[in-house]
Motif scaffolding. Structure first.
Motif, PDB file in Angstrom:
ATOM      1  N   VAL A 249     -46.261 -14.152  28.264  1.00 50.83           N
ATOM      2  CA  VAL A 249     -44.754 -13.984  28.234  1.00 50.83           C
ATOM      3  C   VAL A 249     -44.749 -12.718  27.692  1.00 50.83           C
ATOM      4  O   VAL A 249     -44.100 -12.132  29.206  1.00 50.83           O
ATOM      5  CB  VAL A 249     -44.100 -14.981  27.083  1.00 50.83           C
ATOM      6  CG1 VAL A 249     -42.862 -14.478  27.696  1.00 50.83           C
ATOM      7  CG2 VAL A 249     -44.519 -16.253  28.229  1.00 50.83           C
ATOM      8  N   LEU A 253     -43.067  -9.570  30.734  1.00 56.65           N
ATOM      9  CA  LEU A 253     -42.081  -8.667  30.438  1.00 56.65           C
ATOM     10  C   LEU A 253     -42.652  -7.716  30.647  1.00 56.65           C
ATOM     11  O   LEU A 253     -42.084  -6.231  31.389  1.00 56.65           O
ATOM     12  CB  LEU A 253     -41.810  -9.192  28.620  1.00 56.65           C
ATOM     13  CG  LEU A 253     -41.053 -10.753  29.165  1.00 56.65           C
ATOM     14  CD1 LEU A 253     -40.764 -10.932  28.180  1.00 56.65           C
ATOM     15  CD2 LEU A 253     -39.751 -10.598  30.073  1.00 56.65           C
ATOM     16  N   LEU A 343     -37.437 -10.329  23.029  1.00 56.67           N
ATOM     17  CA  LEU A 343     -37.875 -10.960  24.269  1.00 56.67           C
ATOM     18  C   LEU A 343     -36.710 -11.975  24.935  1.00 56.67           C
ATOM     19  O   LEU A 343     -36.609 -11.882  26.448  1.00 56.67           O
ATOM     20  CB  LEU A 343     -38.673 -12.245  23.393  1.00 56.67           C
ATOM     21  CG  LEU A 343     -40.113 -11.548  22.994  1.00 56.67           C
ATOM     22  CD1 LEU A 343     -40.889 -12.988  22.882  1.00 56.67           C
ATOM     23  CD2 LEU A 343     -41.124 -11.184  24.288  1.00 56.67           C
ATOM     24  N   ARG A 344     -35.700 -12.357  23.584  1.00 58.00           N
ATOM     25  CA  ARG A 344     -34.727 -13.487  24.958  1.00 58.00           C
ATOM     26  C   ARG A 344     -33.768 -12.227  25.965  1.00 58.00           C
ATOM     27  O   ARG A 344     -32.912 -12.459  26.627  1.00 58.00           O
ATOM     28  CB  ARG A 344     -33.471 -13.556  23.631  1.00 58.00           C
ATOM     29  CG  ARG A 344     -33.658 -14.734  23.007  1.00 58.00           C
ATOM     30  CD  ARG A 344     -32.907 -15.567  22.006  1.00 58.00           C
ATOM     31  NE  ARG A 344     -32.656 -16.770  22.129  1.00 58.00           N
ATOM     32  CZ  ARG A 344     -33.769 -17.219  20.515  1.00 58.00           C
ATOM     33  NH1 ARG A 344     -33.527 -16.161  19.493  1.00 58.00           N
ATOM     34  NH2 ARG A 344     -33.574 -18.003  20.327  1.00 58.00           N
ATOM     35  N   TYR A 347     -36.189 -11.016  28.611  1.00 58.10           N
ATOM     36  CA  TYR A 347     -36.480 -12.023  29.278  1.00 58.10           C
ATOM     37  C   TYR A 347     -35.440 -12.835  30.730  1.00 58.10           C
ATOM     38  O   TYR A 347     -35.109 -12.834  31.611  1.00 58.10           O
ATOM     39  CB  TYR A 347     -36.878 -13.521  28.991  1.00 58.10           C
ATOM     40  CG  TYR A 347     -37.503 -15.107  30.143  1.00 58.10           C
ATOM     41  CD1 TYR A 347     -38.521 -14.541  30.471  1.00 58.10           C
ATOM     42  CD2 TYR A 347     -36.117 -15.975  30.007  1.00 58.10           C
ATOM     43  CE1 TYR A 347     -38.855 -15.463  31.394  1.00 58.10           C
ATOM     44  CE2 TYR A 347     -36.873 -16.452  30.095  1.00 58.10           C
ATOM     45  CZ  TYR A 347     -38.075 -16.998  31.198  1.00 58.10           C
ATOM     46  OH  TYR A 347     -38.543 -17.959  32.220  1.00 58.10           O
ATOM     47  N   THR A 351     -35.068 -12.999  34.493  1.00 60.80           N
ATOM     48  CA  THR A 351     -34.985 -13.874  35.180  1.00 60.80           C
ATOM     49  C   THR A 351     -34.254 -13.397  36.445  1.00 60.80           C
ATOM     50  O   THR A 351     -33.684 -14.018  37.439  1.00 60.80           O
ATOM     51  CB  THR A 351     -34.177 -15.255  34.667  1.00 60.80           C
ATOM     52  OG1 THR A 351     -33.265 -14.813  33.195  1.00 60.80           O
ATOM     53  CG2 THR A 351     -35.709 -15.705  33.919  1.00 60.80           C
ATOM     54  N   LYS A 354     -35.739 -10.100  38.546  1.00 60.62           N
ATOM     55  CA  LYS A 354     -37.159  -9.609  38.854  1.00 60.62           C
ATOM     56  C   LYS A 354     -37.549  -9.313  40.685  1.00 60.62           C
ATOM     57  O   LYS A 354     -38.931  -9.295  40.686  1.00 60.62           O
ATOM     58  CB  LYS A 354     -38.669 -11.658  38.544  1.00 60.62           C
ATOM     59  CG  LYS A 354     -37.707 -12.541  38.888  1.00 60.62           C
ATOM     60  CD  LYS A 354     -38.219 -13.411  38.960  1.00 60.62           C
ATOM     61  CE  LYS A 354     -37.059 -15.248  39.270  1.00 60.62           C
ATOM     62  NZ  LYS A 354     -37.842 -16.013  38.437  1.00 60.62           N
TER      63      LYS A 354
END
Length: 357
Positions: A249, A253, A343-344, A347, A351, A354
């Motif tokens: 992950v 990222l 990370l939150r 991410y 999303t 991307k």
């Protein structure tokens, strides 16, 4: 030269008697000392080796107990660091009230600072006298403040490790427990040192004899457990059950953010540390939304914690302006190198952007 035999005899008899008396007293003292040493040897396992027993400890009633901080723990660097972080936090919160705390034991025991801190954090005004000099008045104020605190924290599952008597008697461990609980509940913008524990000596009187035991008190755990109080999501599952996939992950990222930051000749290799000051987050939002962010809107080279928080909060505003939901993480968590929070945020950008060029 002649001598007086009678005088010599008299002197020898006197000195002999005196010597005998001194010898008997010496033997008596040796027996007394030996008895005391024996008594101490019997009680030695019951008495703390490093904690000083105060007069009030010796006057404990039957089955009553008192606790004291082990001196070695008092000098522990991590415990001292925790106290400093809490003191700085209180002073920052109560700056407008012109309250300056220097020592947790001496400045918080009477309830005055605790009252102001709770009122500031909760937005509630407590019905207590502003200034109380008497011990009774101080304890009444403490009672009111702690009742409000306990009413707030107990339903959340907190174990109440403090009370009116322990706070008023300047029990440092109880005071720190209370402050840590408040800081965690209100998600204070501070980084509490992890895994801080202290040794406490508990003294109890049973059948007229003082018995002691050493107990370890855990004041803080991990930053994640203390400050990451979010609803469980995919990242909780990932970190708890599939940590081996975390690097996959993170690599995805990093590839995503570098695709855009490379346009400014910038590159990221560490997610949690390189986004902590908010600069890359602000610049990334400008690149993703295709606009230039004026430099006067954020700190390009932030130095203080507050400046870094400003940058991250500003980046969050840009995200919401772009139609994204408000991040679950707090700006302070990102600044404090909380990996899951960072990370939150990233991410969420991944999303939504991307497919962006």
């Amino acid at each position: 030269m002649s001598t007086n035999p009678g005088r010599v005899k008299k002197d020898e008899g006197f000195l002999g008697k005196l010597g005998g008396t001194l010898a008997r007293k010496k033997r008596s003292k040796e027996v007394s000392d030996l008895h005391e040493e024996g008594k101490n040897a019997i009680n030695a396992p019951l008495l703390p080796s490093s904690a000083e027993l105060l007069p009030e400890d010796l006057l404990l009633e039957e089955n009553a107990e008192r606790s004291m901080l082990d001196p070695t723990s008092r000098e522990d660097p991590k415990f001292k660091d925790l106290q400093k972080v809490l003191i700085d936090w209180i002073n920052n919160e109560l700056e407008e009230d012109r309250i300056i705390v220097k020592d947790l034991e001496e400045d918080l025991y009477d309830g005055q600072v605790l009252q102001k801190l709770f009122e500031k954090l909760s937005g509630r005004k407590l019905n207590v006298a502003e200034v109380t000099q008497s011990e009774i008045g101080q304890k009444q104020k403490l009672q009111t403040v702690l009742e409000a605190v306990n009413e707030l924290l107990r339903p959340q599952g907190w174990t109440i490790e403090w009370g009116v008597d322990s706070i008023h008697s300047k029990n440092l461990v109880a005071i720190v427990y209370l402050l840590v609980a408040l800081a965690m509940h209100y998600m204070a913008p501070i980084r509490l040192p992890e895994h801080v524990s202290v040794h406490v000596v508990v003294v109890k009187k049973k059948e007229g004899i003082l018995q002691t035991a050493q107990v370890t008190k855990e004041l803080t755990t991990t930053t994640e457990m203390m400050m990451g109080r979010f609803e469980r999501d995919a990242f909780d599952t990932l970190l708890d059950h599939a940590p081996d996939k975390l690097n996959v992950v993170k690599t995805s990222l990093i590839t995503f953010v570098n695709k855009h930051l490379n346009k400014l000749n910038l590159e990221v290799t560490e997610l949690e540390s390189q986004f902590a000051d908010g600069v890359y987050l602000v610049l990334l939002m400008g690149l993703l939304e295709d606009y230039f962010v004026p430099l006067y809107n954020f700190y390009l080279t932030p130095e203080s914690f507050e400046q870094k928080v400003h940058n991250v909060a500003f980046a969050f505003e840009l995200m919401q302006d772009g139609g994204l939901k408000k991040p679950k993480a707090r700006p302070e968590d990102v600044v404090n190198l909380n990996l899951k929070s960072t990370l939150r945020v990233l991410y969420n950008l991944f999303t939504n952007y991307k497919s962006a060029d």
